[in-house]
Every structure is written in structure tokens, then in C-alpha cells.
Design a protein around this motif. Structure first.
Motif, PDB file in Angstrom:
ATOM      1  N   GLU A 151      -6.372 -50.245 -73.339  1.00 50.41           N
ATOM      2  CA  GLU A 151      -7.849 -50.450 -73.376  1.00 50.41           C
ATOM      3  C   GLU A 151      -8.279 -50.759 -72.152  1.00 50.41           C
ATOM      4  O   GLU A 151      -9.411 -50.049 -71.786  1.00 50.41           O
ATOM      5  CB  GLU A 151      -8.535 -51.352 -74.599  1.00 50.41           C
ATOM      6  CG  GLU A 151      -9.748 -50.934 -74.805  1.00 50.41           C
ATOM      7  CD  GLU A 151     -10.705 -52.005 -73.986  1.00 50.41           C
ATOM      8  OE1 GLU A 151     -11.941 -51.063 -73.786  1.00 50.41           O
ATOM      9  OE2 GLU A 151     -10.627 -52.889 -73.317  1.00 50.41           O
ATOM     10  N   ALA A 152      -7.999 -51.772 -71.661  1.00 53.24           N
ATOM     11  CA  ALA A 152      -8.168 -51.976 -70.002  1.00 53.24           C
ATOM     12  C   ALA A 152      -7.952 -50.730 -69.060  1.00 53.24           C
ATOM     13  O   ALA A 152      -8.854 -50.246 -68.438  1.00 53.24           O
ATOM     14  CB  ALA A 152      -7.406 -53.154 -69.632  1.00 53.24           C
ATOM     15  N   LEU A 153      -6.798 -50.097 -69.128  1.00 54.45           N
ATOM     16  CA  LEU A 153      -6.260 -48.804 -68.600  1.00 54.45           C
ATOM     17  C   LEU A 153      -7.488 -48.025 -68.720  1.00 54.45           C
ATOM     18  O   LEU A 153      -7.842 -47.282 -67.621  1.00 54.45           O
ATOM     19  CB  LEU A 153      -5.055 -48.386 -68.962  1.00 54.45           C
ATOM     20  CG  LEU A 153      -3.749 -49.238 -68.313  1.00 54.45           C
ATOM     21  CD1 LEU A 153      -2.548 -48.942 -68.881  1.00 54.45           C
ATOM     22  CD2 LEU A 153      -3.554 -49.137 -66.956  1.00 54.45           C
ATOM     23  N   GLY A 154      -8.007 -47.736 -70.000  1.00 52.67           N
ATOM     24  CA  GLY A 154      -9.040 -46.559 -70.267  1.00 52.67           C
ATOM     25  C   GLY A 154     -10.137 -46.863 -69.559  1.00 52.67           C
ATOM     26  O   GLY A 154     -10.920 -45.943 -68.763  1.00 52.67           O
ATOM     27  N   GLY A 175     -13.676 -42.213 -63.040  1.00 52.10           N
ATOM     28  CA  GLY A 175     -14.008 -40.596 -63.168  1.00 52.10           C
ATOM     29  C   GLY A 175     -12.765 -39.852 -63.787  1.00 52.10           C
ATOM     30  O   GLY A 175     -12.773 -38.687 -63.900  1.00 52.10           O
ATOM     31  N   GLN A 176     -11.712 -40.520 -63.943  1.00 53.55           N
ATOM     32  CA  GLN A 176     -10.571 -40.026 -64.589  1.00 53.55           C
ATOM     33  C   GLN A 176     -10.513 -39.836 -65.959  1.00 53.55           C
ATOM     34  O   GLN A 176      -9.831 -40.519 -66.785  1.00 53.55           O
ATOM     35  CB  GLN A 176      -9.119 -40.429 -64.252  1.00 53.55           C
ATOM     36  CG  GLN A 176      -9.033 -40.615 -62.578  1.00 53.55           C
ATOM     37  CD  GLN A 176      -7.850 -41.490 -62.150  1.00 53.55           C
ATOM     38  OE1 GLN A 176      -6.893 -41.030 -62.766  1.00 53.55           O
ATOM     39  NE2 GLN A 176      -7.970 -42.417 -61.175  1.00 53.55           N
ATOM     40  N   TYR A 177     -11.447 -38.779 -66.621  1.00 48.43           N
ATOM     41  CA  TYR A 177     -11.919 -39.040 -67.870  1.00 48.43           C
ATOM     42  C   TYR A 177     -10.694 -38.692 -69.001  1.00 48.43           C
ATOM     43  O   TYR A 177     -10.484 -38.981 -69.881  1.00 48.43           O
ATOM     44  CB  TYR A 177     -13.097 -37.994 -68.273  1.00 48.43           C
ATOM     45  CG  TYR A 177     -14.204 -38.294 -67.426  1.00 48.43           C
ATOM     46  CD1 TYR A 177     -14.535 -39.832 -67.291  1.00 48.43           C
ATOM     47  CD2 TYR A 177     -15.151 -37.530 -66.960  1.00 48.43           C
ATOM     48  CE1 TYR A 177     -15.654 -39.928 -66.727  1.00 48.43           C
ATOM     49  CE2 TYR A 177     -16.325 -37.954 -66.273  1.00 48.43           C
ATOM     50  CZ  TYR A 177     -16.438 -39.305 -66.007  1.00 48.43           C
ATOM     51  OH  TYR A 177     -17.601 -39.712 -65.527  1.00 48.43           O
ATOM     52  N   GLN A 178      -9.886 -37.438 -68.612  1.00 56.18           N
ATOM     53  CA  GLN A 178      -8.718 -37.245 -69.211  1.00 56.18           C
ATOM     54  C   GLN A 178      -7.822 -38.342 -69.474  1.00 56.18           C
ATOM     55  O   GLN A 178      -7.360 -38.718 -70.663  1.00 56.18           O
ATOM     56  CB  GLN A 178      -7.936 -35.925 -68.840  1.00 56.18           C
ATOM     57  CG  GLN A 178      -6.655 -35.421 -69.234  1.00 56.18           C
ATOM     58  CD  GLN A 178      -7.179 -35.063 -70.816  1.00 56.18           C
ATOM     59  OE1 GLN A 178      -8.100 -34.375 -71.080  1.00 56.18           O
ATOM     60  NE2 GLN A 178      -6.321 -35.225 -71.843  1.00 56.18           N
ATOM     61  N   LEU A 179      -7.483 -38.959 -68.189  1.00 58.64           N
ATOM     62  CA  LEU A 179      -6.647 -40.437 -68.545  1.00 58.64           C
ATOM     63  C   LEU A 179      -7.148 -41.401 -69.274  1.00 58.64           C
ATOM     64  O   LEU A 179      -6.538 -42.009 -70.130  1.00 58.64           O
ATOM     65  CB  LEU A 179      -6.279 -40.648 -66.889  1.00 58.64           C
ATOM     66  CG  LEU A 179      -5.347 -41.737 -66.897  1.00 58.64           C
ATOM     67  CD1 LEU A 179      -3.987 -41.708 -67.500  1.00 58.64           C
ATOM     68  CD2 LEU A 179      -5.227 -42.197 -65.460  1.00 58.64           C
ATOM     69  N   ALA A 180      -8.626 -41.528 -69.044  1.00 57.51           N
ATOM     70  CA  ALA A 180      -9.223 -42.418 -69.893  1.00 57.51           C
ATOM     71  C   ALA A 180      -8.938 -42.359 -71.320  1.00 57.51           C
ATOM     72  O   ALA A 180      -8.843 -42.984 -72.233  1.00 57.51           O
ATOM     73  CB  ALA A 180     -10.788 -42.527 -69.487  1.00 57.51           C
TER      74      ALA A 180
END
Length: 255
Positions: free
Chosen positions: A92-95, A102-107
Motif C-alpha cells: 500500500e505504501a509502495l502504491g 506519476g507511475q500509475y501502472q506500478l501504483a
């Protein structure tokens, strides 16, 4: 250090918050400093047991500025030996960090994993936070309706719990989605609920954001007196909390 709140969450002192905003000023948006503090705490813990404890308590003694790349590397290593609850909180923190960059896919990937792990471990708060995050990704892509669906799912999950931090965050996000889809009465109602929850838990940053959103809603109703009053409150709290992104956004409200 972190300041414990009465409902078991933690808030960040203004001088620490200001330093983290300055660190990420280039992103042009507000930074989730709680996620950054959690990341820093995680990186500086050398054993799986200690890292799990950090995410149970967010112990301020573990705080240190650490490179983001180091956090990503060590967080990946933690997956093999962490508990479901601790790893859900890590994801959750990584997201949140990926979202702020701005890394929406990774989030989206991290929040989806956090949601799955939270369901396995039964950690409701992490599941709610992950659903809010997934909704914010749709908001960032101007897909307000899909974002609202995630927020409403989170609201159903949070119902009946006493968590002022998540209640404030969720209410403000539902208000934003309602505002952007043209439902002004619902937006105002949720912004007011968010303000009440923020005041109840003394979450000053959310309180500032609530006043800013209420100012935007008042402006949409052409109530300049209300808009000015709420905007002044937002600016005052944002300045005291070291929140330059909101200061800038509120300052541009009447342009």
C-alpha cells in the motif's frame, strides 16, 4: 518523529512535512509524506522482524532519509519472509509512492496486491486505503465515474469503523468525484463530512484540503463570501503545516 493521534494513526510534524515536500517539489503535486516516512523506516530496518514492527508502529526511531531505489530493492526482498498484514501495508505504501511519482501502472499493481493481501489477512484499513488509491488512479486519468465506484466500495468497507484518518480521506475523495461529475450537493456534503472527520482526528492537512474543496464548491455556486472564507482557512492551515502544493492551488482559486 511522528505524532500519534488519538485514533491510533500518526501525523507528521510540520517541519518534517515541509522537508519532504521540498524533497519532491519537482513532482508538482502534494506528496504523501506518511508513505515516505514508512518507506524510510522500512529501508533502515535490517531484519524482517524489525521491518514488520515498523509497519505495525511506524516507529519514529527508524526514520532516516533513504534513496527510493534502495527502498524498492529491500521491499521486494521482504515479500519472501513478511507476514500478510505487514506485506499488505508495504504494498500500500509502495502504491502511494508510485502514484506520487506519476507511475500509475506500478501504483495500480501495488494497490491491487495490497488489496488481495489485506483480504487474506483481514486488515480492513489497508484494504480501504488500497481501494481509495485505485480510485485515485482513475481520477488522475479523468475517469471520474470509475474512480467513484472504487471510492464507494471503500466506503462500504469502512462503514461502522472509527478511523477518522481514512474517513476524512475517503469523504474528500468521494466529494471530488461528485464535484467533477456535476453532483454539487453530494460534493458539498462529502467535503463537509471530510472536514468533520479531519477535525475529529486533528488531521490538519485534510482539514486544509476540505476548506479548499469547500471554497471551490462555493465558487461554483457563485457564493464569493463563502469561497473567500474557506480559501483563507485553507491557506492558513496549509502554511502552518508546510503544504506548499495546497498553498499554490488555493492561491490560484480566484484567477
Amino acid at each position: 518523529m511522528l505524532i500519534p493521534t488519538k485514533d491510533g494513526n500518526y501525523e507528521v510534524p510540520a517541519h518534517v512535512r515541509a522537508g519532504l515536500y521540498a524533497k519532491y517539489n519537482g513532482y508538482g503535486r502534494g506528496v504523501d509524506v506518511d508513505a515516505e516516512l514508512a518507506a524510510c523506516a522500512f529501508v533502515t530496518s535490517t531484519t524482517a522482524t524489525a521491518r514488520a514492527a515498523v509497519f505495525e508502529r511506524l516507529d519514529p526511531s527508524h526514520f532516516a532519509q533513504a534513496p527510493a531505489a534502495d527502498f524498492w530493492r529491500q521491499a521486494k526482498a521482504f515479500e519472501a519472509d513478511g507476514t500478510s498484514t505487514a506485506w499488505a501495508r508495504v504494498c500500500e505504501a509502495l502504491g502511494r509512492i508510485a502514484y506520487q511519482q506519476g507511475q500509475y501502472q506500478l501504483a495500480s499493481e501495488q494497490w491491487s496486491r495490497a488489496l488481495d493481501l489485506a483480504e487474506v489477512s483481514g486488515h480492513l484499513q489497508t484494504g480501504v486505503a488500497a481501494r481509495i488509491g485505485l480510485g485515485q488512479i482513475h481520477y488522475a486519468q479523468a475517469d471520474w465515474s470509475r474512480g467513484l465506484r472504487h471510492m464507494r466500495d471503500a466506503a462500504e468497507q469502512l462503514a461502522g469503523t472509527d478511523d477518522s484518518y481514512l474517513a476524512a480521506k475517503l469523504a474528500l475523495n468521494i466529494g471530488v468525484g461528485s464535484f467533477e461529475t456535476g453532483d454539487l450537493p453530494a460534493a458539498e456534503r462529502h467535503f463537509s463530512h471530510g472536514l468533520a472527520a479531519a477535525r475529529r482526528g486533528r488531521h490538519r492537512v485534510f482539514e486544509a484540503e476540505a476548506h479548499w474543496h469547500l471554497a471551490r464548491a462555493a465558487l461554483a455556486r457563485q457564493r464569493m463570501d463563502w469561497a473567500v472564507a474557506d480559501c483563507r482557512l485553507a491557506l492558513d492551515i496549509a502554511a502552518r503545516q508546510g503544504y506548499p502544493w495546497l498553498e499554490a492551488a488555493a492561491s490560484r482559486l480566484f484567477e
